[in-house]
Design a protein around this motif. Structure first.
Motif, PDB file in Angstrom:
ATOM      1  N   LEU A 276     -12.186   6.447   1.453  1.00  0.00           N
ATOM      2  CA  LEU A 276     -11.542   6.236   0.380  1.00  0.00           C
ATOM      3  C   LEU A 276     -10.666   7.549  -0.166  1.00  0.00           C
ATOM      4  N   MET A 277     -11.567   8.774   0.082  1.00  0.00           N
ATOM      5  CA  MET A 277     -11.048  10.101  -0.446  1.00  0.00           C
ATOM      6  C   MET A 277      -9.626  10.260   0.478  1.00  0.00           C
ATOM      7  N   ARG A 278      -9.565   9.931   1.840  1.00  0.00           N
ATOM      8  CA  ARG A 278      -8.644  10.154   2.672  1.00  0.00           C
ATOM      9  C   ARG A 278      -7.567   9.233   2.332  1.00  0.00           C
ATOM     10  N   TYR A 279      -7.800   7.878   1.932  1.00  0.00           N
ATOM     11  CA  TYR A 279      -6.791   6.964   1.344  1.00  0.00           C
ATOM     12  C   TYR A 279      -6.037   7.369   0.221  1.00  0.00           C
ATOM     13  N   ILE A 280      -6.856   8.135  -0.816  1.00  0.00           N
ATOM     14  CA  ILE A 280      -6.131   8.762  -1.867  1.00  0.00           C
ATOM     15  C   ILE A 280      -5.298  10.011  -1.607  1.00  0.00           C
ATOM     16  N   ILE A 281      -5.758  10.758  -0.879  1.00  0.00           N
ATOM     17  CA  ILE A 281      -5.184  11.900  -0.380  1.00  0.00           C
ATOM     18  C   ILE A 281      -3.763  11.601   0.182  1.00  0.00           C
ATOM     19  N   HIS A 282      -3.625  10.567   1.012  1.00  0.00           N
ATOM     20  CA  HIS A 282      -2.421   9.865   1.673  1.00  0.00           C
ATOM     21  C   HIS A 282      -1.422   9.347   0.590  1.00  0.00           C
ATOM     22  N   GLY A 283      -1.904   9.174  -0.684  1.00  0.00           N
ATOM     23  CA  GLY A 283      -0.953   8.602  -1.548  1.00  0.00           C
ATOM     24  C   GLY A 283      -1.157   7.067  -1.717  1.00  0.00           C
ATOM     25  N   LYS A 284      -2.260   6.504  -1.183  1.00  0.00           N
ATOM     26  CA  LYS A 284      -2.292   5.216  -1.130  1.00  0.00           C
ATOM     27  C   LYS A 284      -3.090   4.851  -2.546  1.00  0.00           C
ATOM     28  N   ARG A 285      -2.679   3.801  -3.026  1.00  0.00           N
ATOM     29  CA  ARG A 285      -3.419   3.408  -4.572  1.00  0.00           C
ATOM     30  C   ARG A 285      -3.754   1.971  -4.357  1.00  0.00           C
ATOM     31  N   ASP A 286      -3.485   1.012  -3.442  1.00  0.00           N
ATOM     32  CA  ASP A 286      -3.844  -0.408  -3.654  1.00  0.00           C
ATOM     33  C   ASP A 286      -5.391  -0.624  -3.182  1.00  0.00           C
ATOM     34  N   PHE A 287      -6.275  -0.423  -4.098  1.00  0.00           N
ATOM     35  CA  PHE A 287      -7.629  -0.198  -3.935  1.00  0.00           C
ATOM     36  C   PHE A 287      -8.324  -1.678  -3.325  1.00  0.00           C
TER      37      PHE A 287
END
Length: 300
Positions: A259-270
């Motif tokens: 989840l941290m990596r997902y956010i770092i890469h600019g993804k926001r569709d949780f």
């Protein structure tokens, strides 16, 4: 390649904006003689009107009045193809200008039944993340119908895509494996490049993709000597994507890190993120177990 003509089949359903880009690129490719066959599988988003308004003689359109599925649409395209070589591209892809030239160079002899091209997501340099990696075919390793060409003889000899057992689930793999089992060979053409357009993944489309791996018990039962030919993610002929078990077991630790990596890469569709971690993984195993029991095939 002894033939210099080709039929290009594009199947579409309610993706008019993708389709416009796909056809625009196909009309710009460098190839002497080809037709484009668009099969509209009952679209309701204006695709019918768009296709009816096209005036280019290269484009032939066929419409299903009701949605029949991708296998039926491809078979309709095969039925209406005039050339001896039939190339397939998906409506959400765009072709490189030399795509057909490079793809058809792979037909070395009469027993070459099909040639596989290479597919990138957006560009050659884009580093995709899950679920974007689901549409990649780096090195032309897999017989994906977003970038592949068949001799029409394969279909006339063996029949077309399976509309019953593989409605939306590895019908492209089954067709290629069937061709190998009947003595046809294949080649890879990494120079034949297709670019997959950017996708807006939804929870529904992601979870639908969880069904894909459940095709392997069927393929193992039908083609026990050929189902491993393209090196699928199967260990010892038993374990399908065995790394999934590790992901599930370690999910309490793994999910926060991902989840941290997902956010770092600019993804926001949780919703999409949690649909994969862990719902997609668990649903995938469920479909595999169900199909294994149904077909009485030992796979996990």
């Amino acid at each position: 390649m002894e033939n210099n003509n080709c039929s290009v089949v594009v199947c579409t359903f309610n993706r008019i904006n993708y389709l416009k880009k796909c056809l625009g690129a196909l009309l710009e490719i460098n190839f002497p003689d080809y037709e484009i066959i668009v099969v509209d599988d009952g679209s309701t988003d204006g695709t019918k009107e768009f296709l009816n308004g096209l005036k280019n003689k290269k484009i032939k359109t066929i419409r299903h009045e009701r949605n029949r599925g991708i296998s039926a649409s491809r078979n309709t395209g095969v039925e209406h193809a005039n050339a001896d070589i039939i190339a397939f591209i998906d409506d959400d892809c765009v072709a490189d200008k030399n795509w057909l030239t490079n793809l058809l160079e792979g037909f070395a002899d009469e027993r070459t039944g099909f040639v596989i091209g290479q597919t990138f997501y957006i560009s050659k340099t884009y580093k995709g993340y899950f679920p974007e990696r689901l549409v990649l075919n780096i090195g032309a390793k897999w017989p994906m119908t977003c970038n592949i060409a068949y001799r029409k003889k394969v279909f006339s000899d063996l029949g077309c895509f399976d509309e019953i057992n593989f409605r939306n689930n590895h019908e492209d793999s089954e067709m290629a494996i069937r061709a190998l089992s009947k003595g046809f060979s294949f080649n890879r053409a990494p120079e034949a490049i297709i670019y997959h357009q950017a996708i807006n993944w939804s929870v529904r489309s992601l979870l639908n993709s969880a069904k894909n791996s459940s095709a392997w018990p069927i393929l193992k039962k039908k083609y026990p000597h050929y189902y491993l030919r393209f090196n699928p993610p199967i260990k010892f002929g038993l374990f399908i994507a065995p790394e999934d078990y590790l992901y599930i077991i370690t999910s309490p630790i793994l999910i926060p890190l991902l989840l941290m990596r997902y956010i770092i890469h600019g993804k926001r569709d949780f919703k999409v993120f949690f649909a994969k971690w862990p719902v997609w993984l668990i649903l995938k195993r469920y479909y595999i177990y169900r199909e294994s029991i149904k077909n009485k095939v030992l796979m996990f």
